[in-house]
Design an enzyme around this catalytic site. Structure first.
Site, PDB file in Angstrom:
ATOM      1  CE  LYS A 201      33.652  67.226  75.067  1.00 26.77           C
ATOM      2  NZ  LYS A 201      34.535  68.421  75.375  1.00 26.77           N
ATOM      3  CG  HIS A 208      41.246  51.624  82.241  1.00 24.34           C
ATOM      4  ND1 HIS A 208      42.404  51.930  82.070  1.00 24.34           N
ATOM      5  CD2 HIS A 208      41.078  50.179  81.567  1.00 24.34           C
ATOM      6  CE1 HIS A 208      43.197  51.227  81.285  1.00 24.34           C
ATOM      7  NE2 HIS A 208      42.519  50.204  81.026  1.00 24.34           N
ATOM      8  CD  GLU A 275      43.819  51.613  78.046  1.00 22.95           C
ATOM      9  OE1 GLU A 275      44.957  51.138  78.051  1.00 22.95           O
ATOM     10  OE2 GLU A 275      43.718  52.706  78.315  1.00 22.95           O
ATOM     11  CG  ASN A 290      47.564  47.337  76.453  1.00 24.96           C
ATOM     12  OD1 ASN A 290      48.169  48.184  76.111  1.00 24.96           O
ATOM     13  ND2 ASN A 290      46.724  47.396  77.293  1.00 24.96           N
ATOM     14  NE  ARG A 292      51.391  44.724  78.845  1.00 28.16           N
ATOM     15  CZ  ARG A 292      50.624  46.296  78.424  1.00 28.16           C
ATOM     16  NH1 ARG A 292      50.867  46.804  77.503  1.00 28.16           N
ATOM     17  NH2 ARG A 292      49.971  46.698  79.334  1.00 28.16           N
ATOM     18  NE  ARG A 338      48.472  45.091  88.399  1.00 23.81           N
ATOM     19  CZ  ARG A 338      48.895  45.716  87.315  1.00 23.81           C
ATOM     20  NH1 ARG A 338      50.052  46.612  87.306  1.00 23.81           N
ATOM     21  NH2 ARG A 338      48.189  45.709  86.071  1.00 23.81           N
TER      22      ARG A 338
HETATM   23  C1  MV4 Z   1      41.953  59.611  78.707  1.00 17.56           C
HETATM   24  C2  MV4 Z   1      41.058  59.776  79.847  1.00 17.56           C
HETATM   25  C3  MV4 Z   1      39.964  60.933  79.630  1.00 17.56           C
HETATM   26  N1  MV4 Z   1      39.891  61.386  78.471  1.00 17.56           N
HETATM   27  N2  MV4 Z   1      41.545  60.116  77.462  1.00 17.56           N
HETATM   28  C4  MV4 Z   1      45.055  56.941  80.663  1.00 17.56           C
HETATM   29  C5  MV4 Z   1      45.807  55.635  80.188  1.00 17.56           C
HETATM   30  C6  MV4 Z   1      45.489  55.497  78.777  1.00 17.56           C
HETATM   31  N3  MV4 Z   1      45.544  54.341  78.398  1.00 17.56           N
HETATM   32  C7  MV4 Z   1      44.580  56.710  78.665  1.00 17.56           C
HETATM   33  N4  MV4 Z   1      44.223  57.175  79.607  1.00 17.56           N
HETATM   34  C8  MV4 Z   1      43.115  58.175  79.826  1.00 17.56           C
HETATM   35  N5  MV4 Z   1      42.817  58.706  78.797  1.00 17.56           N
HETATM   36  C9  MV4 Z   1      40.496  61.268  77.280  1.00 17.56           C
HETATM   37  N6  MV4 Z   1      40.226  61.591  76.326  1.00 17.56           N
HETATM   38  C10 MV4 Z   1      41.309  59.193  80.940  1.00 17.56           C
HETATM   39  C11 MV4 Z   1      42.507  58.386  81.128  1.00 17.56           C
HETATM   40  C12 MV4 Z   1      42.757  57.729  82.215  1.00 17.56           C
HETATM   41  C13 MV4 Z   1      42.986  58.555  83.403  1.00 17.56           C
HETATM   42  C14 MV4 Z   1      43.099  60.135  83.431  1.00 17.56           C
HETATM   43  C15 MV4 Z   1      43.548  60.533  84.698  1.00 17.56           C
HETATM   44  C16 MV4 Z   1      43.707  59.595  85.830  1.00 17.56           C
HETATM   45  C17 MV4 Z   1      43.443  58.230  85.710  1.00 17.56           C
HETATM   46  C18 MV4 Z   1      43.125  57.747  84.481  1.00 17.56           C
HETATM   47  C19 MV4 Z   1      43.056  56.376  84.549  1.00 17.56           C
HETATM   48  C20 MV4 Z   1      42.781  55.621  83.484  1.00 17.56           C
HETATM   49  C21 MV4 Z   1      42.653  56.462  82.248  1.00 17.56           C
END
Ligand code: MV4
Length: 448
Positions: A201, A208, A275, A290, A292, A338
């Site tokens: 979904k 984040h 995360e 992660n 690392r 950064r």
């Molecule tokens: C998602 C999400 C929304 N819904 N999964 C991006 C990195 C990876 N580790 C997981 N990520 C995401 N997964 C679901 N089901 C949103 C992100 C997301 C993201 C999405 C669009 C633009 C920027 C983002 C930044 C971090 C995470």
């Protein structure tokens, strides 16, 4: 403790690992490509071995070359830093087979977390909340389409071998699903060598936030709180901070217990990060782990006073952690910017010679960098020039310190992300802690 450590990386993280080794009294071996002959990690290591030409695949990713360098120098352990070989289960296995300690978790747990769909299942079984989703899409696409309909649109198609946002596709309607799965599978196959994808979904609003853990080989597991990483652009983090302005002590305690439990369940032993994505209602879900040391680890170091790289090395040499959760005290606020050699608007790389490089200094300021005056940022590797990390007694102070630190940073010869950082730090929503992963899109949509 190890008699000698080889550092299988370059740039600021190679220097960071060398710092930890020096403080532990452990001699180091640097490896370098022909492009990095004049690098500081080569200068500050006790020995250095050239492992190949500039392209990473022929040098920093060249497993036989790295292992040979360890063998000829009699290194007992290898620290992989981040990127390159740091999350290669195969490399960790090769190290083991050669009698060299890989400074990181076991190959089994690296492999498990490397497959994002397997990781999701394992963490769900270990008690972490995960976003509703599917198994890998195998055989019948119809079964996957039915599950997606149950989950409800929008959904997101993710590559099992991806992570960090690579190979993701957002799908708004059932009609687009089949095409998106096809594209995602093809992209994943060419990028990662595996076309496996799964569906989740899609949460349109996201914060984040990631939790740092430390676990040793004796069953001791602790968490070091969280890092807020919502300020990103194209899945590249720009600013990270700890604590998150969103996380209360009660919530930190709650999630902290969950991540410690989950790390125990998979027999994790090293530093690691889980995360999470938070929705606007405050629900949180595990996304990936992660295995690392991460780029943003210094913000956690500044609020906990711990040296995460030393801890990784101590743990890999089978020492006990020696302290418990109650000994971890979170003090003040830390923020990292950064600084990349990039155009701040287009994010195109801007390689070249740093005709002037004057890093900021003074109270509460830490700079992790391998750059110096006349240093050449070459186009072969990532464009990180420096990480500026500021500590303050609270978020207001760490932000004001960062603002003055950026003002007192001089980088000439290349374009940098400094002006973008200054704009973000002056933003009213940022200052109020109102941040989410599309924070920067507002500006790109409406013009900077
Ligand atoms: C998602 C999400 C929304 N819904 N999964 C991006 C990195 C990876 N580790 C997981 N990520 C995401 N997964 C679901 N089901 C949103 C992100 C997301 C993201 C999405 C669009 C633009 C920027 C983002 C930044 C971090 C995470």
């Amino acid at each position: 403790m190890f008699r000698k450590i080889l550092v299988a990386n370059r740039g600021e993280i190679a220097l960071r690992v060398i710092c930890a080794c020096k403080e532990l009294g452990i001699p180091t071996v640097a490896v370098y490509s022909q492009a990095d002959q004049n690098s500081l990690h080569v200068r500050f290591a006790d020995e250095a071995v050239c492992i190949g030409p500039p392209p990473s695949v022929e040098s920093y990713l060249n497993i036989p070359a790295v292992i040979s360098a360890a063998e000829v120098t009699n290194a007992e352990a290898i620290h992989p830093g981040y990127g390159f070989l740091s999350e290669s289960a195969y490399f960790a296995e090769v190290c083991e087979a050669c009698g060299i300690t890989f400074i990181g978790p076991s190959p089994e747990v690296i492999r498990m977390m490397g497959d994002k769909e397997v990781a999701r299942k394992a963490m769900k079984d270990a008690g972490l909340p995960v976003v509703p989703g599917t198994d890998k899409i195998k055989g019948s696409f119809n079964a996957a389409a039915r599950r997606a309909a149950e989950i409800g649109y929008p959904v997101i198609v993710k590559a099992a071998a991806g992570g960090g946002g690579k190979g993701m596709r957002i799908v708004e309607t059932p009609e687009e699903l089949s095409g998106a799965v096809d594209v995602a599978q093809n992209e994943a196959l060419s990028a990662f060598g595996s076309g496996d994808v799964y569906i989740e979904k899609y949460l349109p609003f996201a914060r984040h936030i990631e939790f740092q853990i430390l676990a040793d080989h004796h069953g001791n597991v602790i968490h070091l709180g969280e890092r807020e990483c919502s300020i990103q652009r194209r899945y590249q983090k720009l600013i990270e901070e700890s604590p998150s302005p969103y996380v209360t002590p009660a919530l930190r305690y709650e999630i902290g217990r969950l991540v410690v439990q989950a790390a125990r369940t998979v027999n994790y032993a090293s530093a690691g990060t889980m995360e999470f994505i938070f929705d606007e209602k405050g629900n949180y879900y595990f996304m990936e782990m992660n295995t690392r040391i991460q780029v943003e680890h210094p913000v956690t170091e500044l609020v906990t006073g711990l040296d995460l790289v030393k801890e990784q090395i101590r743990i890999a040499s089978r020492e006990e952690l020696g302290y418990g959760q109650n000994d971890v005290v979170f003090r003040g606020s830390a923020i990292e910017c950064r600084i990349n050699a990039e155009c701040p608007d287009t994010f195109f790389p801007s390689p070249g010679k740093l005709t002037t490089f004057h890093p900021p200094q003074g109270i509460g300021v830490r700079v992790d960098t391998a750059a110096y005056n006349e240093y050449v940022v070459n186009p072969y590797y990532d464009s990180l020039i420096a990480k500026i990390i500021c500590w303050g007694k609270n978020r207001e102070e760490s932000i004001s310190r960062m603002k003055r630190a950026l003002e007192m940073t001089v980088v000439e010869g290349v374009k940098t992300t400094i002006p973008l950082h200054q704009k973000i730090l002056n933003d009213e929503d940022f200052r109020a802690g109102r941040i989410e992963t599309r924070f920067l899109e507002r500006w790109t949509r409406n013009g900077p």
